[in-house]
Design a protein around this motif. Structure first.
Motif, short mmCIF file in Angstrom:
data_model
loop_
_atom_site.label_atom_id
_atom_site.label_comp_id
_atom_site.label_asym_id
_atom_site.label_seq_id
_atom_site.Cartn_x
_atom_site.Cartn_y
_atom_site.Cartn_z
N ALA A 79 18.70 17.52 5.17
CA ALA A 79 18.56 17.22 6.48
C ALA A 79 18.68 18.68 7.56
CB ALA A 79 19.32 16.03 7.14
N GLU A 80 19.67 19.09 7.06
CA GLU A 80 19.98 20.26 7.85
C GLU A 80 19.20 21.66 7.80
OE1 GLU A 80 23.49 23.99 7.76
OE2 GLU A 80 24.34 21.85 7.40
N HIS A 81 18.76 21.78 6.61
CA HIS A 81 17.60 22.61 6.20
C HIS A 81 16.26 22.10 7.01
CE1 HIS A 81 15.22 25.68 4.19
NE2 HIS A 81 14.46 24.83 3.62
N LEU A 82 15.76 20.92 6.92
CA LEU A 82 14.67 20.55 7.73
C LEU A 82 14.73 20.37 9.12
CD1 LEU A 82 13.23 18.17 4.63
CD2 LEU A 82 13.04 20.46 5.16
N MET A 118 0.95 -1.41 -0.06
CA MET A 118 -0.01 -0.01 -0.06
C MET A 118 0.86 1.37 0.07
SD MET A 118 -2.92 1.10 2.77
CE MET A 118 -2.18 1.86 3.74
N THR A 119 0.70 2.21 -0.94
CA THR A 119 1.19 3.40 -0.94
C THR A 119 0.72 4.41 0.03
OG1 THR A 119 2.04 2.79 -3.22
CG2 THR A 119 2.27 5.04 -2.68
N ARG A 120 1.35 5.25 0.83
CA ARG A 120 0.95 6.19 1.56
C ARG A 120 0.99 7.48 1.16
NH1 ARG A 120 4.10 8.74 5.33
NH2 ARG A 120 6.33 8.29 4.94
N LYS A 121 0.30 8.42 1.21
CA LYS A 121 0.46 9.83 0.91
C LYS A 121 1.60 10.33 1.41
CE LYS A 121 -4.27 11.02 0.01
NZ LYS A 121 -4.53 11.31 -1.44
N LEU A 122 2.08 11.44 0.82
CA LEU A 122 3.32 12.28 1.23
C LEU A 122 3.06 13.12 2.49
CD1 LEU A 122 5.13 13.21 -2.17
CD2 LEU A 122 5.40 11.23 -0.88
N ASP A 123 3.74 13.00 3.54
CA ASP A 123 3.51 14.04 4.55
C ASP A 123 4.23 15.24 4.27
OD1 ASP A 123 6.17 13.56 5.43
OD2 ASP A 123 5.57 12.07 7.09
N SER A 124 4.15 16.06 5.31
CA SER A 124 4.92 17.37 5.12
C SER A 124 6.41 17.45 4.97
CB SER A 124 4.45 18.31 6.25
OG SER A 124 4.98 17.63 7.59
N VAL A 125 7.06 16.36 5.74
CA VAL A 125 8.42 16.35 5.69
C VAL A 125 8.98 15.53 4.26
CG1 VAL A 125 10.58 14.83 6.54
CG2 VAL A 125 8.78 15.76 8.31
N ASP A 126 8.19 14.52 3.73
CA ASP A 126 8.12 13.96 2.50
C ASP A 126 8.18 15.07 1.37
OD1 ASP A 126 8.50 11.49 3.21
OD2 ASP A 126 6.33 10.79 2.94
N GLN A 127 7.21 15.99 1.68
CA GLN A 127 6.90 17.29 0.58
C GLN A 127 8.00 17.96 0.67
OE1 GLN A 127 3.12 18.57 1.49
NE2 GLN A 127 2.03 16.84 0.70
N ALA A 128 8.60 18.24 1.91
CA ALA A 128 9.72 19.43 1.80
C ALA A 128 10.99 18.65 1.35
CB ALA A 128 9.88 19.53 3.50
N ILE A 129 11.08 17.39 1.61
CA ILE A 129 12.31 16.89 0.75
C ILE A 129 11.98 16.87 -0.77
CG2 ILE A 129 13.49 14.59 0.39
CD1 ILE A 129 12.78 13.98 3.18
N VAL A 130 11.03 16.66 -1.23
CA VAL A 130 10.91 16.61 -2.65
C VAL A 130 10.97 18.12 -3.18
CG1 VAL A 130 9.31 16.35 -4.52
CG2 VAL A 130 9.34 14.60 -2.76
N GLU A 131 10.51 19.07 -2.42
CA GLU A 131 10.64 20.42 -2.75
C GLU A 131 12.25 20.90 -2.77
OE1 GLU A 131 8.85 23.00 -3.88
OE2 GLU A 131 7.41 21.28 -4.06
N ARG A 132 13.06 20.34 -1.83
CA ARG A 132 14.34 20.51 -1.83
C ARG A 132 15.07 19.90 -2.93
NH1 ARG A 132 16.17 25.07 0.33
NH2 ARG A 132 18.13 23.92 0.73
N LEU A 133 14.82 18.62 -3.52
CA LEU A 133 15.27 17.91 -4.75
C LEU A 133 14.91 18.47 -5.92
CD1 LEU A 133 14.58 14.15 -3.35
CD2 LEU A 133 16.85 15.48 -3.70
N SER A 134 13.81 19.13 -6.05
CA SER A 134 13.29 19.48 -7.15
C SER A 134 14.20 20.45 -8.19
CB SER A 134 12.08 20.19 -7.22
OG SER A 134 11.13 19.27 -6.91
N PRO A 135 14.79 21.65 -7.55
CA PRO A 135 15.57 22.36 -8.61
C PRO A 135 17.02 21.66 -8.52
CG PRO A 135 15.25 23.48 -6.43
CD PRO A 135 14.53 21.97 -6.20
N ASP A 136 17.38 20.67 -7.82
CA ASP A 136 18.70 20.16 -8.03
C ASP A 136 18.67 18.66 -7.32
OD1 ASP A 136 21.38 19.20 -8.41
OD2 ASP A 136 22.15 21.28 -7.69
#
Length: 154
Positions: free
Chosen positions: A28-31, A1-19
């Motif tokens: 980790a330091e940023h979050l 079962m796939t779960r929804k992205l929580d706020s930490v997951d979303q923040a990680i994706v946002e940091r990965l998106s530009p680079d």
């Protein structure tokens, strides 16, 4: 079962998106979480198919390539998914979607010129059973290309 992205997951994706080459420790330091947390979450999201880390081509840097949008109308509405599935097997098509609106399917590819586009449509798309009509348009001046849009295309 796939779960929804929580706020930490979303923040990680946002940091990965530009680079996506950013280090887990920088994220980790940023979050304010551990590097192990970031690493484990990225691994889980990849394994569950929630994210895919990949390179995205900058269309402005490609030589002699034009983005072609191919709007496809099928003979009967109930054929749209079958035709789209057939189109998805064509390696040159980078995007295929069943649409709402004027056309039933949108396919996107890169072509060298209008002659290349015409040959491609006639030899690869028009011959598919169920295709009534294919209309093509070319992207000529990209005002905005948001690399993050690649996140929504699987």
């Amino acid at each position: 079962m796939t779960r929804k992205l929580d706020s930490v997951d979303q923040a990680i994706v946002e940091r990965l998106s530009p680079d996506a080459r950013i280090s887990n420790s920088q994220i980790a330091e940023h979050l304010g979480v551990s590097e192990g947390t970031v690493r484990a979450r990225i691994k889980r999201m990849e394994e569950e198919g929630q994210i895919r880390i990949t390179a995205v081509t900058n269309i402005d840097r490609l030589q002699n390539a034009t983005l072609a949008y191919i709007w496809i109308e099928v003979e009967r509405t109930d054929q749209a998914r079958q035709v789209a599935q057939r189109l998805s097997g064509i390696p040159e098509l980078g995007f295929v979607a069943v649409m709402l609106g004027r056309s039933d399917i949108l396919a996107i590819t890169m072509v060298r010129n209008t002659e290349h586009l015409a040959r491609f449509v006639h030899s690869n798309i028009s011959c598919i059973p169920g295709v009534r009509r294919a209309e093509s348009t070319l992207g000529v001046n990209f005002v905005k290309h948001d690399y993050r849009m690649a996140r929504i295309v699987s």
